[in-house]
Design a protein around this motif. Structure first.
Motif, PDB file in Angstrom:
ATOM      1  N   SER A 155      -0.594   5.617   2.190  1.00 13.33           N
ATOM      2  CA  SER A 155       0.641   6.009   1.514  1.00 13.33           C
ATOM      3  C   SER A 155       1.506   4.765   1.336  1.00 13.33           C
ATOM      4  N   ARG A 156       2.271   4.746   0.246  1.00 14.58           N
ATOM      5  CA  ARG A 156       3.113   3.573  -0.019  1.00 14.58           C
ATOM      6  C   ARG A 156       4.578   3.985  -0.126  1.00 14.58           C
ATOM      7  N   SER A 188      -5.119   2.866  -2.571  1.00 16.10           N
ATOM      8  CA  SER A 188      -5.018   4.268  -2.997  1.00 16.10           C
ATOM      9  C   SER A 188      -6.148   5.038  -2.346  1.00 16.10           C
ATOM     10  N   ARG A 239      -2.851   5.465  -8.558  1.00 18.17           N
ATOM     11  CA  ARG A 239      -1.639   6.306  -8.566  1.00 18.17           C
ATOM     12  C   ARG A 239      -0.749   5.799  -9.696  1.00 18.17           C
ATOM     13  N   ARG A 274       3.346   8.442  -4.038  1.00 21.66           N
ATOM     14  CA  ARG A 274       3.267   7.618  -2.823  1.00 21.66           C
ATOM     15  C   ARG A 274       2.024   7.992  -2.021  1.00 21.66           C
ATOM     16  N   TRP A 275       1.572   9.210  -2.200  1.00 19.44           N
ATOM     17  CA  TRP A 275       0.407   9.695  -1.459  1.00 19.44           C
ATOM     18  C   TRP A 275      -0.859   8.995  -1.970  1.00 19.44           C
ATOM     19  N   GLY A 276      -1.578   8.325  -1.084  1.00 16.40           N
ATOM     20  CA  GLY A 276      -2.757   7.546  -1.488  1.00 16.40           C
ATOM     21  C   GLY A 276      -3.865   8.400  -2.066  1.00 16.40           C
ATOM     22  N   GLY A 290       5.013  12.246   0.583  1.00 20.74           N
ATOM     23  CA  GLY A 290       3.771  11.581   0.195  1.00 20.74           C
ATOM     24  C   GLY A 290       3.101  10.868   1.353  1.00 20.74           C
ATOM     25  N   ARG A 291       3.563  11.127   2.570  1.00 20.49           N
ATOM     26  CA  ARG A 291       2.974  10.443   3.732  1.00 20.49           C
ATOM     27  C   ARG A 291       1.804  11.280   4.232  1.00 20.49           C
ATOM     28  N   ASP A 292       0.662  10.644   4.306  1.00 27.76           N
ATOM     29  CA  ASP A 292      -0.562  11.391   4.604  1.00 27.76           C
ATOM     30  C   ASP A 292      -0.456  12.129   5.932  1.00 27.76           C
TER      31      ASP A 292
END
Ligand code: BGC
Length: 763
Positions: free
Chosen positions: A519-520, A514, A551, A161-163, A214-216
């Motif tokens: 983050s997604r 990405s 990703r 999830r982390w870009g 995964g959140r920036d």
């Protein structure tokens, strides 16, 4: 030029006359030179050295010259040509002590020529290819007057999830460490002083890839064992390879922000690892200490950061505002500032800037007339590396390679997108200089075959997402929407497909999806593109997916429905040609995944080297009370190390030279690799070790060695690996690196799952 740069030049052992009236400074003794210089600096000049200024964002160019001449700046970034950098260096040399500045930039996967993104480079599993990308980047960037790159980015990423997963080299400590070492050596060359060397600033120290969810910019909370075993090794490898600089991360670590983390920056980095270069904050992180809530005001933030061991502030005004006063008030000892200044001056010394401040800027008469001239690019190197970075995930009924005489329907929003070929952090890369898949396929087909192109869909139809993706670049939006209704675009693509022998669909993410802060919450290909794929599937024509993304994506539908899937990441300036080379069989794909592909976002994290469990899930033997998700298949969709070829390889069971290993001895593992298919091709033989019993819980397996081997059809080769006690070491509960006696398993395979095993003992 000579009279403008008195501190350096002429002869290495000469006395520098700039500081008349005092002892002359002799240039060829680094510690003495730096000491004498520090002695002569005022407090304000010292603080100046600790400021790294972002051109444009921090300060307008007009004010820069003034500040440089006043000795208030140590270095800049985002000024990227010799012509732009020369007047800045001229201004720095007008300062009282004539201390040169250095010029930095984010040269992450290429400079003018863009190579594949980090995940792509890692997918080559070929250190020669990685070194080529690093060396060419250094040659091009130094030729533009740059001294330092904010790279390599070696953050282990296990949450797609982390870009920024895109920027790094994947999930595995060993593979990422090998690449970190190779990259540093490639950037820095034989000697940092060479005009075509760049100083590497390894980032983001530390553990940035483990941000929660995964959140920036989110927190990192991690046990010491995990840090040492999994996340710290790549930074260490870069430092052991001689990286001159370290960029300090934006995240907190167990409650303390990295930029105020004395344990991280002093105990671990300096005392344990012996790092002697310069530490640089990430963008604005010292000010962020206020928002983290560990500093009450700017003054305290500056004090915390400098005392923690953060030498240079990037795009942050707090050192400039508060350090001098903090020292004068006795709240920060002068020695702390002096030490930081020594590191900055040391980096400049190592870069040869005191010897010649114009080392990489050169003479105006030699400036390239056009910085983006075609002649400055390294296209062949980019194509060679990009071809190796492509990973073939599926190839049913050998639908690939394609004939060059047929009709191909090329569809998808990424088929002809120049900007997306670049990937994020594309430095001085120019979109129009990239080769798109459409251009390359047209070129490869020539007039033998036919290419019908239809866009088929936008990247996304979600206006909010488009707004986000274009946020940074309103003047020149990256995601340009085709205004036609989705149905009409799909109908056009289907019409193209029905006339064709095969469909090639270039789908995935735009490059901004990405990236830093991207983050997604899902790993799906956006809905607009999924609708296109479903409609294409209904035509019954063979469907080849060319994925572009930064990703691991959720490829469940694709795996079940596509005839072939080629993962191409964002493959750079020559990406289109590289992909076409593979699609038409001019290059046999050899890439392997450097990161596991989960089946769904809920399965994250899916990394292969998970610690052993008391109740592991066993494939084929489901049941209650094992570690599993009950409503879908367990395990990754595509495992770490996986990737197909147009040929087939067989691998024998490993043979060990001895069943029992004493300390000081080594053990040879040998396997026979045979190309049993019909094409020449390369694959990667991977060796994993599993420690069967130890004082702490160990990973189920760990990559310890790999070798990329190319074989002609029918050819076979014996592949050997040597194991000794060092390969069996791990961090115990006291954080000592030990190899404990007992049983181990060697696992050898062409991916991390399909392995053959042998046991041995360490005595
Ligand atoms: C990023 C760094 C980068 C820096 C300078 C920051 O936002 O986190 O990776 O080097 O900006 O561009």
């Amino acid at each position: 030029m000579k009279q403008r740069c008195l501190l350096g030049l002429i002869a290495v052992s000469m006395a520098v006359p700039a500081l008349a009236g005092k002892m002359p400074i002799v240039l060829d003794d680094k510690p003495a030179f730096i000491e004498r210089l520090v002695e002569r600096m005022t407090l304000q000049e010292k603080v100046g050295q600790l400021r790294l200024i972002s051109i444009g964002a921090d300060m307008p160019r007009e004010r820069l010259a003034e500040e440089l001449a006043a000795g208030n700046i140590g270095g800049t970034f985002n000024s990227v040509t010799r012509r732009d950098n020369r007047p800045l260096q001229d201004a720095a040399l007008r300062s009282r002590l004539q201390i040169p500045i250095f010029f930095a930039y984010d040269v992450v996967h290429g400079h003018r020529t863009i190579f594949p993104i980090g995940l792509g480079l890692a997918s080559t599993w070929d250190m020669q290819a990685v070194a080529t990308a690093g060396r060419v980047s250094a040659i091009e960037a130094s030729a533009d007057g740059l001294d330092m790159t904010f790279a390599p980015m070696v953050d282990i990423a296990r949450d797609p999830r982390w870009g920024r997963t895109s920027e790094g080299f994947g999930e595995d400590p060993y593979l990422v460490s090998e690449i970190a070492r190779t990259m540093v050596q490639a950037y820095q060359g034989e000697s940092l002083r060479e005009p075509d060397s760049l100083m590497a600033s390894v980032k983001h120290f530390a553990l940035y890839g483990a941000v929660e969810g995964g959140r920036d910019y989110n927190v990192v909370d991690m046990s010491s064992l995990r840090m040492h075993q999994d996340y710290l090794p790549p930074y260490r490898a870069a430092i052991d390879a001689g990286a001159g600089a370290v960029m300090v991360a934006l995240n907190t670590i167990n409650g303390v922000p990295a930029s105020a983390n004395r344990w991280l920056l002093r105990d671990l980095l300096r005392d344990d690892w012996g790092f002697s270069g310069v530490t640089i904050s990430d963008h604005g992180t010292i000010s962020e200490l206020l928002r983290h809530g560990v500093a009450a005001d700017g003054r305290e933030a500056a004090k915390l950061a400098i005392e923690a061991g953060l030498d240079m502030s990037m795009a942050d005004s707090l050192y400039g505002q508060h350090l001098a006063e903090l020292v004068q008030a006795g709240d920060v000892p002068m020695q702390v500032v002096d030490q930081a200044v020594r590191e900055v001056l040391g980096a400049k010394y190592d870069l040869g800037l005191f010897h010649d401040p114009y080392r990489r800027i050169g003479q105006a008469s030699e400036d390239p007339p056009e910085v983006n001239a075609e002649s400055r690019l390294h296209r062949q190197a980019a194509r060679d590396v990009a071809r190796q970075s492509l990973v073939l995930l599926e190839n049913r009924n050998a639908v690939l390679p394609l004939e060059k005489t047929g009709t191909v329907a090329l569809v998808g929003p990424l088929a002809d997108s120049h900007i997306d070929m670049l990937g994020s952090w594309s430095a001085g890369g120019v979109a129009t200089q990239t080769v798109t898949l459409r251009q390359a396929m047209q070129h490869a087909l020539g007039d033998q075959g036919r290419l019908i192109h239809a866009r088929g869909a936008n990247i996304t139809d979600d206006a909010q997402m488009v707004e986000y993706l274009n946020f940074l670049n309103w003047d020149n939006p990256e995601v340009v929407q085709d205004p036609r209704p989705a149905d009409e675009m799909i109908a056009e693509a289907v019409a193209a497909a029905v006339q064709a022998d095969v469909i090639v669909a270039a789908v995935g993410e735009s490059r901004g999806m990405s990236h830093e802060s991207s983050s997604r919450t899902t790993l799906q290909i956006p809905a607009s593109q999924q609708a296109l794929l479903r409609a294409l599937k209904e035509t019954g024509k063979p469907l080849v997916l060319v994925l572009m993304n930064g990703r691991p994506l959720n490829l469940g539908w694709a795996q079940a429905n596509a005839d072939a899937i080629l993962e191409t990441w964002f493959s750079g300036t020559e990406g289109g040609h590289a992909i076409a080379d593979v699609l038409f069989g001019d290059y046999n794909p050899s890439g392997k995944l450097p990161i596991s592909f989960p089946r769904s976002v809920g399965q994250i994290p899916t990394y292969y080297n998970h610690p052993r469990l008391g109740r592991p899930f066993v494939e084929g033997n489901p049941g209650n009370y094992t570690s599993q998700y009950f409503e879908e298949k367990n395990g990754p969709l595509y495992p770490f190390g996986y990737g197909l070829s147009y040929t087939k390889f067989s691998l024998s069971a490993p043979q060990l030279s001895r069943a029992s290993l004493a300390r000081g001895e080594s053990l040879d593992v040998s396997v026979t690799l045979k190309n049993v298919g019909e094409h020449e091709g390369a694959t990667v033989v991977q060796l994993y070790i599993s420690d069967l019993s130890a004082s702490v819980v160990r990973p189920v397996k760990q990559l310890k060695a790999f070798r990329k081997i190319r074989l002609a059809a029918g050819e076979q080769r014996q592949v050997g690996f040597r194991i000794d006690e060092n390969d069996l070491k791990f961090f115990n509960a006291q954080l000592q690196q030990v190899a404990e006696a007992g049983a181990f398993e060697v696992q050898v395979g062409l991916d991390s799952q399909a392995v053959q095993t042998q046991r041995f003992e360490l005595r």
